[in-house]
Design an enzyme around this catalytic site. Structure first.
Site, PDB file in Angstrom:
ATOM      1  N   ASP A  82      -2.534 -18.057   4.079  1.00  0.00           N
ATOM      2  CA  ASP A  82      -3.540 -18.887   3.392  1.00  0.00           C
ATOM      3  C   ASP A  82      -4.251 -19.805   4.382  1.00  0.00           C
ATOM      4  OD1 ASP A  82      -0.938 -19.749   3.429  1.00  0.00           O
ATOM      5  OD2 ASP A  82      -1.001 -20.793   1.517  1.00  0.00           O
ATOM      6  N   TYR A 115       0.806  -1.220   0.000  1.00  0.00           N
ATOM      7  CA  TYR A 115       0.000   0.000   0.000  1.00  0.00           C
ATOM      8  C   TYR A 115       0.839   1.269   0.000  1.00  0.00           C
ATOM      9  CZ  TYR A 115      -4.827  -1.453   0.130  1.00  0.00           C
ATOM     10  OH  TYR A 115      -6.063  -1.912  -0.210  1.00  0.00           O
TER      11      TYR A 115
END
Ligand code: NAD
Length: 383
Positions: A246, A136
């Site tokens: 994950d 970001y």
């Protein structure tokens, strides 16, 4: 004498208008009820995003920045960010300019909310997302631009990495300083609020020197809190552990009861926030806040939902719950309790907007404004 509580607000773009108009009086009534009229909110309207651009030619006028700085808090609706060209995100810019390095997103199931889980009542965690680093930060160059070609040449000639010239490139910066201050903030919060576990969410098995380092540095800080934290499950201490990202997505669905606080680098926290919101009804009920050392800005997890702008359909719950978070931040705990209770009762009675109603059987949705009116009335009628 009435105590005036001054709160700067940014209405937001798209569905932000409807949401603000449904929420304003609910927030005022919460304070009125909680303190028997002895406290009153005074709003300061601030411009940002599309509305600011139209009125002042600037996305983030200096006056907005100065007012937030002076009052140290603000509540804001969503601001639109065009994909691809145009301006970079005003939201991200606001977080960077005030160095709001902690993003907090509570994910709590309220009875009555629709959920794809069999036991959604176990969902009660807080996602903390580092807010200033990682992808970001926005260090990236378009494929075949002058900058990306310089970067690719550097990689080829100095680092022995060969990529084709039509490759777009981005840089993923994660620092020890950034990770440490973020981790300290979250651990202090966890201790102060008697939380039971903190889990670092990383992809360190693959991205060893960014996400792997984030994990290492978080543990480094945690070891300094040895009297309060445990790494092996000792009783009466906060459990500190980690999960690969994950696996974390699987864990929040299959074993939500095992998780409490999730400590995430920026991008993992972003993805995980929306996925977890889906466990409790969706983005319409997911609040958030951004904290720095001096300023806090409260904003829903959702965006400006442009498809529903001006249609009086959007769900203001997320914004209202942001209001409750803000009240707690400025020590108006009682107003926060009253507001949260009224929301819980309303949702529990299956009075919900379209986004929730469509996930439920035989529930007619109410409009955004109607929902606000029902909650306000509940607060007014509270004994
Ligand atoms: P979005 O959150 O606006 O919408 C995603 C989906 O959720 C849509 O189907 C939308 O209708 C629904 N939704 C969102 N909020 C809702 C609400 N309160 N009630 C009912 N349904 C709701 O995400 P997007 O479509 O990816 O983004 C739209 C714009 O918002 C983009 O410009 C994006 O950059 C911006 N955005 C801003 C913020 C912010 O201001 N902090 C956050 C995310 C996205």
């Amino acid at each position: 004498m009435t105590d005036i509580v001054t709160i700067p607000y940014i209405e937001g773009d798209g569905a932000g208008d409807d949401i603000w108009h449904a929420s304003k009086e609910v927030l005022e009534e919460s304070v009125q009820k909680a303190y028997g009229g002895k406290k009153r909110i005074k709003w300061i309207s601030l411009l940002a995003g599309e509305k600011a651009l139209a009125k002042t030619g600037e996305l983030l006028p200096e006056e907005t920045l100065q007012t937030v700085k002076a009052h140290q808090v603000a509540i804001k609706g969503p601001l639109t960010t065009p994909v691809g060209g145009g301006f970079r995100s005003v939201n991200v810019y606001l977080r960077q300019i005030f160095d709001l390095y902690v993003c907090m997103r509570p994910i709590r199931f309220l009875p009555g909310l629709p959920s794809p889980l069999k036991k959604p009542e176990h969902v009660n965690f807080i996602i903390f997302r580092e807010n200033t680093e990682d992808l970001y930060k926005g260090i990236e160059w378009r494929a075949e631009s002058k900058e990306s070609l310089i970067f690719l040449t550097f990689l080829r000639e100095k680092m022995g990495v060969s990529l084709t010239d039509d490759t777009g490139v981005g840089v993923k910066p994660i620092s020890r300083t950034g990770t440490a201050r973020f981790t300290r903030w979250v651990l202090d919060y966890a201790i102060k609020n008697n939380r039971k576990a903190v889990t670092v969410v990383h992809k360190g098995n693959i991205m060893k020197y960014t996400e792997g380092a984030f994990r290492e540095w978080a543990y480094e800080v945690a070891r300094g809190y040895a009297d309060k934290l445990t790494f092996s499950g000792e009783k009466d201490k906060i459990l500190f552990n980690d999960r690969i990202a994950d696996n974390m997505f699987l864990q929040v669905i299959l074993r939500p009861e095992d998780y409490d606080i999730l400590l995430c680098p920026n991008l993992n926290g972003d993805y995980l926030s929306d996925a977890c919101a889906a466990l409790i009804g969706g983005l319409g009920v997911a609040p958030g806040a951004n904290f720095g050392d001096n300023v806090a800005i409260f904003e829903p997890t959702h965006g400006s939902a442009p498809k529903y702008a001006g249609k009086d359909l959007s769900n203001p719950t997320s914004f209202l719950l942001c209001g409750a978070m803000l009240f707690r931040h400025i020590n108006l705990e009682k107003a926060a309790d009253i507001l949260e209770y009224a929301i819980e009762e309303t949702v529990g009675n299956k009075i919900v907007t379209y986004d929730l109603a469509r996930q439920m059987d035989n529930v007619r949705p109410v409009r955004c404004s109607e929902y606000g009116e029902v909650i306000k009335k509940r607060i007014e009628q509270r004994a």
